[in-house]
Design a protein around this motif. Structure first.
Motif, short mmCIF file in Angstrom:
data_model
loop_
_atom_site.label_atom_id
_atom_site.label_comp_id
_atom_site.label_asym_id
_atom_site.label_seq_id
_atom_site.Cartn_x
_atom_site.Cartn_y
_atom_site.Cartn_z
N ALA A 53 0.82 -1.20 0.00
CA ALA A 53 0.00 0.00 0.00
C ALA A 53 0.86 1.26 0.00
CB ALA A 53 -0.92 0.01 1.23
N ALA A 54 2.15 1.11 0.23
CA ALA A 54 3.04 2.28 0.29
C ALA A 54 3.52 2.66 -1.10
CB ALA A 54 4.23 1.96 1.18
N GLU A 55 3.67 3.94 -1.31
CA GLU A 55 4.25 4.37 -2.58
C GLU A 55 5.70 4.79 -2.33
OE1 GLU A 55 2.55 7.94 -4.39
OE2 GLU A 55 2.09 8.73 -2.40
N ASN A 62 9.58 1.38 -6.41
CA ASN A 62 8.85 0.86 -5.27
C ASN A 62 9.54 -0.44 -4.85
OD1 ASN A 62 6.86 -0.81 -3.82
ND2 ASN A 62 5.56 0.99 -4.14
N ARG A 63 10.00 -0.50 -3.61
CA ARG A 63 10.76 -1.65 -3.13
C ARG A 63 9.96 -2.95 -3.20
NH1 ARG A 63 9.24 -3.42 1.49
NH2 ARG A 63 11.01 -4.26 2.58
N ASN A 64 8.65 -2.87 -3.14
CA ASN A 64 7.81 -4.06 -3.22
C ASN A 64 7.81 -4.64 -4.63
OD1 ASN A 64 6.49 -4.10 -0.42
ND2 ASN A 64 6.22 -2.00 -1.11
N LEU A 65 7.82 -3.79 -5.63
CA LEU A 65 7.93 -4.26 -7.02
C LEU A 65 9.30 -4.87 -7.26
CD1 LEU A 65 6.18 -1.23 -8.76
CD2 LEU A 65 5.25 -3.55 -8.54
N VAL A 66 10.33 -4.24 -6.69
CA VAL A 66 11.69 -4.78 -6.80
C VAL A 66 11.77 -6.15 -6.13
CG1 VAL A 66 14.11 -4.42 -6.15
CG2 VAL A 66 12.75 -2.50 -6.99
N GLY A 93 -4.20 1.37 -1.46
CA GLY A 93 -3.80 2.61 -0.80
C GLY A 93 -3.09 3.54 -1.77
N VAL A 94 -2.20 4.38 -1.24
CA VAL A 94 -1.48 5.35 -2.09
C VAL A 94 -0.53 4.66 -3.07
CG1 VAL A 94 -1.67 7.30 -0.50
CG2 VAL A 94 0.30 5.76 -0.34
N GLY A 95 -0.27 3.37 -2.85
CA GLY A 95 0.57 2.61 -3.77
C GLY A 95 0.03 2.57 -5.18
N VAL A 96 -1.27 2.84 -5.36
CA VAL A 96 -1.85 2.79 -6.71
C VAL A 96 -1.16 3.79 -7.65
CG1 VAL A 96 -4.09 1.99 -5.85
CG2 VAL A 96 -3.75 4.43 -6.27
#
Length: 174
Positions: A53-55, A62-66, A93-96
């Protein structure tokens, strides 16, 4: 056979210099070959999902995509056949904003370019399913047409996770 091959390798993982990108996602997802004692069973099929949910900060990855790219890369490097790796990412969340097109992204980040676009393109090209929470998207005024190519709108993040779990996906715990 895979375990024998890996055991024959002489590994000297001593620090950050041992991390490289690839072999699947060539420009992202740094990982290191590890002399692991936990054996991945031959023929094991991964169905694994990531949630965030974090951007990222403006213009940053974005560390989650990595992390999703790293998951693919390290398992392919360890000898898992790519066809045995099924990944999904659920964004809310703002991650969009990190999976939105240049117009939406730049509008949120004072004209910055979306550094995630190239990474998302490679993830999608390698079969990673990326779903956006429709409820979060509606809240932040991000329409389906504003999503980067290959990113799909779900009714909600909860819906996406329920469907993925029914399909046998596990949820990454961090």
């Amino acid at each position: 056979m895979l375990a024998t091959f890996l055991a024959a390798l002489v590994l000297t993982t001593t620090g950050p210099d041992d991390f490289t990108t690839g072999p699947q996602i060539t420009d992202f997802g740094p990982n290191a070959l590890v002399d692991a004692e936990m054996v991945i069973p031959e023929g094991f099929i991964f169905r694994h999902s990531f949630d965030f949910a974090a951007e990222a900060d403006a213009g940053e990855l974005n560390r989650n995509l990595v992390s999703a790219a790293r998951f693919l890369n390290m398992h392919v490097r360890a000898g898992v056949p790519v066809e045995n790796l099924n990944l999904a990412i659920v964004v809310h969340g703002v991650g969009v904003h990190d999976v939105a097109d240049a117009t939406i992204y730049a509008g949120r980040h004072e004209g910055a370019a979306n550094a995630n676009a190239a990474l998302i393109a490679q993830l999608v090209e390698h079969g990673v399913r990326i779903y956006v929470c429709g409820q979060s998207a509606a809240y932040y005024d991000v329409a389906t047409a504003n999503l980067l190519p290959g990113v799909e709108m779900a009714l909600s993040a909860m819906t996406a996770h329920a469907v993925l779990q029914a399909e046998g996906y596990t949820l990454n715990p961090f």
